[in-house]
Design an enzyme around this catalytic site. Sequence first.
Site, PDB file in Angstrom:
ATOM      1  N   TYR A  59       5.134  -4.976  -7.870  1.00 27.55           N
ATOM      2  CA  TYR A  59       5.075  -5.521  -6.951  1.00 27.55           C
ATOM      3  C   TYR A  59       3.634  -6.863  -6.982  1.00 27.55           C
ATOM      4  CZ  TYR A  59       4.869  -0.313  -6.936  1.00 27.55           C
ATOM      5  OH  TYR A  59       4.558   0.972  -7.470  1.00 27.55           O
ATOM      6  N   ASN A 116       1.081 -13.821  -6.704  1.00 26.44           N
ATOM      7  CA  ASN A 116      -1.098 -14.516  -7.032  1.00 26.44           C
ATOM      8  C   ASN A 116      -1.570 -14.456  -8.173  1.00 26.44           C
ATOM      9  OD1 ASN A 116      -3.741 -14.923  -5.138  1.00 26.44           O
ATOM     10  ND2 ASN A 116      -3.444 -12.485  -5.492  1.00 26.44           N
ATOM     11  N   GLU A 176     -11.879  -1.869  -1.978  1.00 27.49           N
ATOM     12  CA  GLU A 176     -10.850  -2.932  -3.814  1.00 27.49           C
ATOM     13  C   GLU A 176     -10.899  -2.737  -4.751  1.00 27.49           C
ATOM     14  OE1 GLU A 176      -6.917  -5.441  -3.652  1.00 27.49           O
ATOM     15  OE2 GLU A 176      -7.939  -4.429  -1.979  1.00 27.49           O
ATOM     16  N   GLN A 182      -3.852 -11.994   0.251  1.00 33.88           N
ATOM     17  CA  GLN A 182      -5.260 -11.265   0.246  1.00 33.88           C
ATOM     18  C   GLN A 182      -5.893 -12.203   1.379  1.00 33.88           C
ATOM     19  OE1 GLN A 182      -6.165  -8.686  -1.518  1.00 33.88           O
ATOM     20  NE2 GLN A 182      -4.185  -8.632  -3.029  1.00 33.88           N
ATOM     21  N   GLU A 184       9.682  -7.414  -7.810  1.00 39.23           N
ATOM     22  CA  GLU A 184       9.194  -7.868  -6.272  1.00 39.23           C
ATOM     23  C   GLU A 184      10.268  -7.354  -4.917  1.00 39.23           C
ATOM     24  OE1 GLU A 184       7.831  -7.850  -2.761  1.00 39.23           O
ATOM     25  OE2 GLU A 184       6.010  -7.374  -4.316  1.00 39.23           O
ATOM     26  N   ASP A 215      -0.110  -3.760  -8.648  1.00 40.61           N
ATOM     27  CA  ASP A 215      -0.237  -4.247  -7.448  1.00 40.61           C
ATOM     28  C   ASP A 215      -0.545  -3.464  -6.418  1.00 40.61           C
ATOM     29  OD1 ASP A 215      -2.003  -4.583  -5.231  1.00 40.61           O
ATOM     30  OD2 ASP A 215      -2.083  -6.791  -5.549  1.00 40.61           O
ATOM     31  N   CYS A 229      -6.033  -0.970  -3.929  1.00 41.02           N
ATOM     32  CA  CYS A 229      -5.942  -1.244  -2.565  1.00 41.02           C
ATOM     33  C   CYS A 229      -6.911   0.090  -1.704  1.00 41.02           C
ATOM     34  CB  CYS A 229      -5.516  -1.803  -0.940  1.00 41.02           C
ATOM     35  SG  CYS A 229      -4.162  -1.166  -1.073  1.00 41.02           S
TER      36      CYS A 229
END
Length: 362
Positions: A214, A219, A354, A186, A235, A295, A320
């Site tokens: 994802y 994070n 976002e 980010q 991921e 995400d 996003c």
Amino acid sequence: MSAPVFDPATYDAQLAEKQQRLIELLAPFAAPEPEVFDSPREHYRLRAEFRLWREDGQRHYAMFAPGDKHTPILLDDFPIASLRINELMPRLRAAWRASEALSFKLFQVEFLTTLAGDALITLAYHRPLDEAWQAAAEKLASELNVSLVGRSRGQRLVIGRDYVEEELTVAGRRFRYRQPEGAFTQPNGAVCEKMLGWAYEALGERDDDLLELYCGNGNFTLPLATRVRRVLATEISKTSVNAALANLADNGVNNVELVRLSAEELTQALNEVRPFRRLAGIDLKSYDFGSVFVDPPRAGMDPDTCELTRRFERILYISCNPETLAANIAQLSDTHQVTRCALFDQFPYTHHMEAGVLLERR
């Protein structure tokens, strides 16, 4: 990277426009008023990429206006970038101007910094890197107190570490993150911390399990794992998976199982369409999933993944690209309703925004 129009005097008006746009996008779903999380007005961006442009016999930092790749905007500083980047920019420029080994066929510079003060610089070249470059780079890294990565075609040399270390605080607990060079992180650390806090609060304390799609470098995984019994996280990027595993270990988070699968592959596994060797030893049926956290990239969730999320009581979604978020909500709106939403101003002075939503079963 395109040069944004930087004008702090317009910040509040721009943020109000984004808020109104998000309200309009979510209006068909009777969404509540969005919670708004603003950004620092300057020095908020923790990474930056510059091309180098020759003029008057010297190389300069350069960016380009959106849609114009031929007319450079030469820069001495970059007010939207972190104070650490602005401190490093003139010192790095002085170093390459004083060193043929550093400057010869250097065409791009990338800075990666953290709120914790760590820094990594990537130098990209149109030539092979030799021992003279290595010696000059080691001296430079020591002088600037940074890690350095040199890149050319088929070559990647690391001086120090190939990642930076970040610290973010969520609900009073500090989490440590490794953020690898070349992997997604980010860009706006202050807003990222606010996003983590919002997601932590929106999920709430649960006595069941969480599926995360994802997950990147973990994070969101780290703080959300403290809210549930167990997490199964997926991921596809090997670099991000390795960083996430390191971050889980560094923070003593031991209730997360991480698998390198795409969202589409996990959908197939949960639907028992086909087995995956990467799921060997993981009993999917042992999980009691109550929530899913997603995400996704700008394209949003594909239709099959969107259908997968329908199975869950709660869908926590960070986006996003609110346009694709709205499309995904439309697909889910017959079974789920938006009960919370938020706007996170990750990208001031641009049209990008976002958003976060919590969808709960009707």
